[in-house]
Enzyme design. Structure first.
Site, PDB file in Angstrom:
ATOM      1  N   ASP A 194       0.900  -1.193   0.038  1.00 21.99           N
ATOM      2  CA  ASP A 194       0.029  -0.062   0.142  1.00 21.99           C
ATOM      3  C   ASP A 194       0.954   1.105  -0.137  1.00 21.99           C
ATOM      4  O   ASP A 194       1.675   1.648   0.958  1.00 21.99           O
ATOM      5  CB  ASP A 194      -0.887   0.140   1.435  1.00 21.99           C
ATOM      6  CG  ASP A 194      -2.113   0.724   1.140  1.00 21.99           C
ATOM      7  OD1 ASP A 194      -2.176   1.814   0.794  1.00 21.99           O
ATOM      8  OD2 ASP A 194      -3.048   0.364   1.602  1.00 21.99           O
ATOM      9  N   ASP A 233      -2.760   4.886  -2.204  1.00 18.67           N
ATOM     10  CA  ASP A 233      -3.866   5.499  -1.435  1.00 18.67           C
ATOM     11  C   ASP A 233      -4.163   6.879  -1.935  1.00 18.67           C
ATOM     12  O   ASP A 233      -3.423   7.639  -2.227  1.00 18.67           O
ATOM     13  CB  ASP A 233      -3.087   5.775  -0.013  1.00 18.67           C
ATOM     14  CG  ASP A 233      -4.059   6.211   1.189  1.00 18.67           C
ATOM     15  OD1 ASP A 233      -4.918   5.353   1.541  1.00 18.67           O
ATOM     16  OD2 ASP A 233      -3.916   7.359   1.590  1.00 18.67           O
ATOM     17  N   HIS A 282     -11.147  -1.839   4.261  1.00 20.72           N
ATOM     18  CA  HIS A 282     -11.305  -1.343   5.649  1.00 20.72           C
ATOM     19  C   HIS A 282     -11.881  -0.028   6.160  1.00 20.72           C
ATOM     20  O   HIS A 282     -11.680   0.556   7.103  1.00 20.72           O
ATOM     21  CB  HIS A 282      -9.815  -1.530   6.037  1.00 20.72           C
ATOM     22  CG  HIS A 282      -9.023  -0.180   5.164  1.00 20.72           C
ATOM     23  ND1 HIS A 282      -8.880  -0.392   3.837  1.00 20.72           N
ATOM     24  CD2 HIS A 282      -8.167   0.658   5.524  1.00 20.72           C
ATOM     25  CE1 HIS A 282      -8.071   0.537   3.324  1.00 20.72           C
ATOM     26  NE2 HIS A 282      -8.110   1.328   4.295  1.00 20.72           N
TER      27      HIS A 282
HETATM   28  C1  NOJ Z   1      -7.393   6.217   2.690  1.00 20.95           C
HETATM   29  C2  NOJ Z   1      -7.236   4.945   3.489  1.00 20.95           C
HETATM   30  O1  NOJ Z   1      -7.922   3.793   2.973  1.00 20.95           O
HETATM   31  C3  NOJ Z   1      -7.889   5.376   4.609  1.00 20.95           C
HETATM   32  O2  NOJ Z   1      -7.804   4.055   5.647  1.00 20.95           O
HETATM   33  C4  NOJ Z   1      -6.915   6.377   5.052  1.00 20.95           C
HETATM   34  O3  NOJ Z   1      -7.459   6.767   6.533  1.00 20.95           O
HETATM   35  C5  NOJ Z   1      -6.803   7.377   4.384  1.00 20.95           C
HETATM   36  N1  NOJ Z   1      -6.588   6.994   2.860  1.00 20.95           N
HETATM   37  C6  NOJ Z   1      -5.621   8.275   4.706  1.00 20.95           C
HETATM   38  O4  NOJ Z   1      -4.546   7.857   4.426  1.00 20.95           O
END
Ligand code: NOJ
Length: 515
Positions: free
Chosen positions: A97, A199, A312
């Site tokens: 990730d 992300d 998630h």
């Molecule tokens: C998206 C991610 O999936 C999430 O879990 C995270 O809090 C935010 N981006 C910030 O990185």
């Protein structure tokens, strides 16, 4: 020629919650390694692991303090090397990730950036003077609530953070930032990582409104700045330096905008994540047909689709639509045209665990938003009290009852696990179901149907009929005249027999090989 990421299915692991091996109540890399037999048996082709890099864990790893090392909570670099090697021996792939939009405030780059206005890394982040009358430069809100601007007293400026104040945004207009971050990708590609889930990738380009003092409080044009596309091409060019890597971008936009992230020359992301099914407010034959149809219609020629039922950040599919329909949803996910991504535990029907507020861990919840802890509870491997997840105290309550566990469902021919595994097996064995074409047969009442076919004429064709209701339903007209052999039912993965256009039972989905 098709690629592995077109034919295969991806499985998302939230590493904190998958398998603990050292008794600290948090999952780790050694735990994932120990469960590769399971993942191979299940029949997934690749795993995407949410961030395992060094991090203060303000947002559980989405706040990275060192992009090139593993956090000791999860293990070591050599654990990761071992995991990559073992997965490759099994013919499986590993995706990490990549979190390019922001670092942790503990990252050395940011520590240096905030140390003085003249520091080397000052302009790696987004710093602004206060508004003319004082206060933040504008009303931009963080996606985790509250102002997106954080005052930094020692240097007398504000810095910008799309998420937590512990997650300052990098300035991707700065060439030095781009060089450093692209090198992070190379570092992992060279180590054998097969790709990245990236992300909030569309937030990398901020647009001029960031500097506008009277900008309203919303992220109006957020994620759709034209300047984003050259950046996507830079990421892709790095992936192209290596063989058969994949970039999957997290982007929450409607289909027509989402698909622009493939690039006009298919030179941007391999797969912009398609959350069409995850975002449905209503689960009906009509809404599902529309979500699938709108997305397919928006797809550029030669681009490859993908589908997601859970992750998630969103409530689990069982909690959204119920256990019986979740089985239908798995049949949909695994028979649509496009790469499916499964969320760990959905294959055993895990649901959202309502966690008492006093035990919340997710910063989004703790700051007044919806908690995401509910969908992040530990994987249940067996029926024992701690589910085989840990010998210590799990970081979130187990929640799921015995029965929603791998050991029990492995031996039950009609379990959710048996269904998902059979679907994965069939999908893998039949080119029509993995890389074949998709033809919509429409919907009627609570039923919908479509055909998957091999590209070569006269090759195998499959009819998928799904009842999204809890009462029996007649098939759409175009499906009822077709004949073939039932290969699988959501009610019983082993069910076989002739198909003669019969009605669907309540909550039933069928995969039929056409004559
Ligand atoms: C998206 C991610 O999936 C999430 O879990 C995270 O809090 C935010 N981006 C910030 O990185």
């Amino acid at each position: 020629m098709t690629h592995w990421w077109q034919r295969g299915a991806i499985y998302q692991i939230y590493p904190r919650s998958f398998q603990d091996t050292n008794g600290d109540g948090v999952g780790d890399l050694a735990g994932i390694l120990g469960r590769l037999d399971y993942l191979e048996w299940l029949g997934v082709d690749a795993c995407w692991i949410s961030p395992i890099f060094r991090s203060p864990m303000a947002d559980f790893g989405y706040d990275v303090a060192d992009y090139r090392d593993v956090d000791p909570l999860f293990g070591t670099l050599s654990d990761l090397d071992e995991l990559i090697a073992d997965m490759h021996r099994r013919g499986m792939r590993l995706l990490l990730d990549f979190v390019p939009n922001h670092t942790s405030s503990a990252h050395p780059w940011f520590v240096d950036s905030r140390s003085s206005r003249d520091s080397e890394h000052r302009d790696w982040y987004i710093w602004r003077d206060p508004a003319p009358g004082g206060g933040p430069p504008n009303k931009f809100q963080s996606l985790f609530l509250g102002s997106a601007w954080e005052w930094d007293e020692p240097t007398g400026q504000y810095y910008f953070h799309s998420f937590l104040r512990e997650q300052p945004d990098l300035d991707w207009t700065n060439a030095a930032v781009r060089t450093a971050m692209l090198d992070v990708m190379r570092f992992w590609f060279r180590r054998g990582v097969d790709g990245f889930r990236v992300d909030v990738v569309n937030l990398l380009a901020k647009g001029p409104e960031l500097a506008t003092p009277d900008h309203p409080d919303e992220h109006l044009a957020w994620g759709q700045e034209p300047a984003i596309h050259p950046l996507m091409r830079e990421l892709r060019a790095v992936a192209n330096e290596f063989d058969d890597k994949v970039l999957i971008g997290e982007i929450w936009l409607p289909p027509t905008e989402l698909v622009t992230f493939y690039g006009t020359e298919l030179d941007e992301l391999h797969l912009p994540f398609n959350f069409g099914l995850l975002e449905l407010e209503e689960w009906t034959a009509e809404t599902v047909c529309k979500a699938v149809g709108d997305y397919e219609a928006a797809m550029p020629a030669k681009a490859w689709p993908n589908w997601v039922l859970g992750n998630h950040d969103r409530h689990r599919v069982v909690s959204r639509i119920g256990e019986r329909q979740a089985r239908v949803a798995q049949m949909l996910l695994l028979t649509l045209r496009g790469t499916p991504t499964l969320y760990y535990g959905d294959e055993i029907g895990m649901f959202d665990v309502e966690i008492p507020r006093s035990q919340w861990r997710d910063p989004q919840g703790l700051r007044g938003g919806d908690t995401r802890d509910d969908e992040r509870t530990p994987m249940r491997w067996d029926a024992s009290e701690l589910g085989g997840f840990t010998t210590g105290t799990p970081w979130l309550p187990m929640g799921q009852p015995a029965g929603i566990d791998v050991a029990t469902q492995r031996d039950e021919p009609t379990s959710m696990l048996a269904l998902v595994r059979s679907l994965l097996e069939l999908r893998r064995a039949e080119p029509a179901l993995n890389v074949g074409t998709w033809t919509d047969l429409g919907h009627a009442g609570t039923a919908l149907a479509y055909i998957r076919a091999e590209v070569a004429p006269g090759e195998r064709r499959f009819l998928v009929c799904l009842n999204l209701g809890d009462k029996p339903a007649a098939l759409p007209a175009a499906a009822s005249s077709l004949r073939g052999t039932i290969l699988m039912s959501t009610l019983d993965p082993q069910r076989r027999g002739p198909f003669e256009g019969r009605d669907l039972a309540a909550d039933e989905g069928l995969v039929i090989r056409l004559d």
